[in-house]
Motif scaffolding. Sequence first.
Motif, short mmCIF file in Angstrom:
data_model
loop_
_atom_site.label_atom_id
_atom_site.label_comp_id
_atom_site.label_asym_id
_atom_site.label_seq_id
_atom_site.Cartn_x
_atom_site.Cartn_y
_atom_site.Cartn_z
N PRO A 367 47.68 33.52 12.03
CA PRO A 367 48.03 34.87 12.51
C PRO A 367 48.43 35.82 11.40
N LEU A 368 48.73 35.30 10.21
CA LEU A 368 49.08 36.15 9.07
C LEU A 368 47.84 36.67 8.34
N GLY A 369 46.68 36.22 8.76
CA GLY A 369 45.43 36.75 8.20
C GLY A 369 44.98 36.12 6.90
N ILE A 370 45.47 34.91 6.59
CA ILE A 370 45.04 34.21 5.39
C ILE A 370 43.63 33.66 5.61
N GLU A 371 42.75 33.89 4.66
CA GLU A 371 41.36 33.50 4.85
C GLU A 371 41.08 32.02 4.59
N ILE A 372 41.73 31.45 3.55
CA ILE A 372 41.42 30.07 3.15
C ILE A 372 42.73 29.34 2.85
N VAL A 373 42.84 28.10 3.33
CA VAL A 373 44.01 27.26 3.05
C VAL A 373 43.51 25.93 2.51
N GLY A 374 43.77 25.68 1.23
CA GLY A 374 43.25 24.48 0.57
C GLY A 374 44.32 23.42 0.39
N GLU A 375 44.05 22.24 0.91
CA GLU A 375 44.99 21.12 0.76
C GLU A 375 44.85 20.53 -0.64
N SER A 376 45.98 20.21 -1.23
CA SER A 376 46.02 19.66 -2.58
C SER A 376 46.57 18.24 -2.52
N GLN A 377 45.89 17.29 -3.15
CA GLN A 377 44.61 17.37 -3.81
C GLN A 377 43.88 16.09 -3.44
N LEU A 378 42.58 16.04 -3.65
CA LEU A 378 41.82 14.89 -3.16
C LEU A 378 42.26 13.59 -3.82
N VAL A 379 42.47 13.60 -5.14
CA VAL A 379 42.82 12.36 -5.84
C VAL A 379 44.06 12.56 -6.71
N GLY A 380 45.11 11.85 -6.37
CA GLY A 380 46.28 11.70 -7.22
C GLY A 380 46.56 10.21 -7.34
N TYR A 381 47.38 9.81 -8.28
CA TYR A 381 47.71 8.39 -8.45
C TYR A 381 48.91 8.30 -9.39
N GLU A 382 49.38 7.10 -9.65
CA GLU A 382 50.55 6.92 -10.50
C GLU A 382 50.34 7.64 -11.83
N THR A 383 51.30 8.44 -12.22
CA THR A 383 51.33 9.35 -13.38
C THR A 383 50.64 10.68 -13.09
N GLN A 384 49.94 10.80 -11.97
CA GLN A 384 49.21 12.03 -11.65
C GLN A 384 49.53 12.49 -10.21
#
Length: 498
Positions: A367-384
């Motif tokens: 409802p705030l009119g944001i066009e794109i919402v991207g989830e972060s992130q596909l690959v993380g792991y220990e140290t990242q």
Amino acid sequence: SSGINAEYGGFILSKMKITLTLILCGLLFLEALCQPSVVKVNWENKSYDSNTLSTLQLVVNPMIRRGSPIHNGTFNALKLLGANYVRFVPWYPYPRLGVAELFPPNQTTTLWDFSLIDPIMEDLMNATSGYEDIINFSTTPQWMWKTGTPVTFPADPNQVDWSYTQGTELVDESVQQLTGYYQRLISYYTKGGFVDENGVKHTSPYNYNITIWEVLNEVDFEHKMSPEYYTKIYDALVKGILEVQPSMKFVGLALAERNFTYIQYFLNSSNHASGIPLDYISYHFYATPSNRTNITTYLDIFPQADKFFEEVEQIQGIRSKLSPDTKTTIDEVGVILPGDPNGGEIPPLYWNAAAANYAYIYAKLQPLGIEIVGESQLVGYETQYPSVSMLNYTTGRPNARFWVLKLLHDKVKPGTAVQTASNDSELFAQAYILNSGPKIILLINKSLDQKSVEIDGIQGGEISFVDPTTGDNPYSTLFIKSNTITLDSWAVALIALS
């Protein structure tokens, strides 16, 4: 370990509360405590147009390289999602995987090297073929920045280096040196090659259709740029890139924090050179609970999201006033647990809490009119930053965070949101009439408690959901046998009416 004890302790406490509630429900004088949460939908009363798109971020790190045990799982998941506006970021902790000219040229030689970058770029483009990506080679050659001593980096491309990004002023204040770097980089991937600083032709097999370019990343942190300095760099790079790709669209800012002054300066066209487009702005949000393994602290990420919405509303006001045609992509949304980027114990229920938080943020930004919402992130792991991963970084299988994104992407298409009311503050509900015709209801359990939910008219429909029982498996879909359903801890569900 303390993490396992905290998780099981919270799980047992939750089940004890449910059992106690069921016992108390047998006592007539406490019957009011046992009423289900009620959601009421007025299908005739339009609330707002729903056009917000869901997608994700893919950050370059060694685990997405060919030969990694989860390489195939990474790009299979990306292809399975089938989303537009995937944000691709070769990030600075791995300079050799993201910078194509690590050493400065001299009068006779240049040292362009794409050999480690090409395979990752190929895999990205193959997995997202037919879709529009947002490309952001955010890491600039470090030798282009003024530093007291030359900045070194590991010879091993898989060794992390958190110190690569240094300096706050470019060596070439005209920004032409940096502009030339990006012109050649983009020409390499879109026009089959480029001519280097010494007039030597470098060819490539690539003619990718790159249509959106994000200009740098978290510039309020990386190189600590002022709004004035960033705007100067943005204008120079955009002008130069348009000479290579005249139809390119651009994303500006990519701020780590929601700095109203920064955004206000950038969106004021009078602060830009003539003819510089302001197609998109971007900024980021991560919630953080106070404890890594105590699952009850995960409840706090939802009030943090509520405060974020207030900031977004203010930013939207600035955008509407100064640059109403500029779109917004909030292209890093997630949860970071204390202890990251190094990592540590992560209770399984965390993934459901973080997944529910993304779904909640996505829905509330509509409802705030944001066009794109991207989830972060596909690959993380220990140290990242393992807590931001959307894949099980041991098996390569998508986790609950991915499957909630997939559920939203598959089911919540453009349409009209209608008046929806929940009598339970821990239960988010929103109904939609899609442009294609179907009626759907999105439900998000923001609590650790199991909830019984009553909605008139849902009997005979289907419910698709991600909850603790689905684990690292795709969302489940069941036939609805009555007007009352049960949602488990941090469940995200989508009801499709018959």
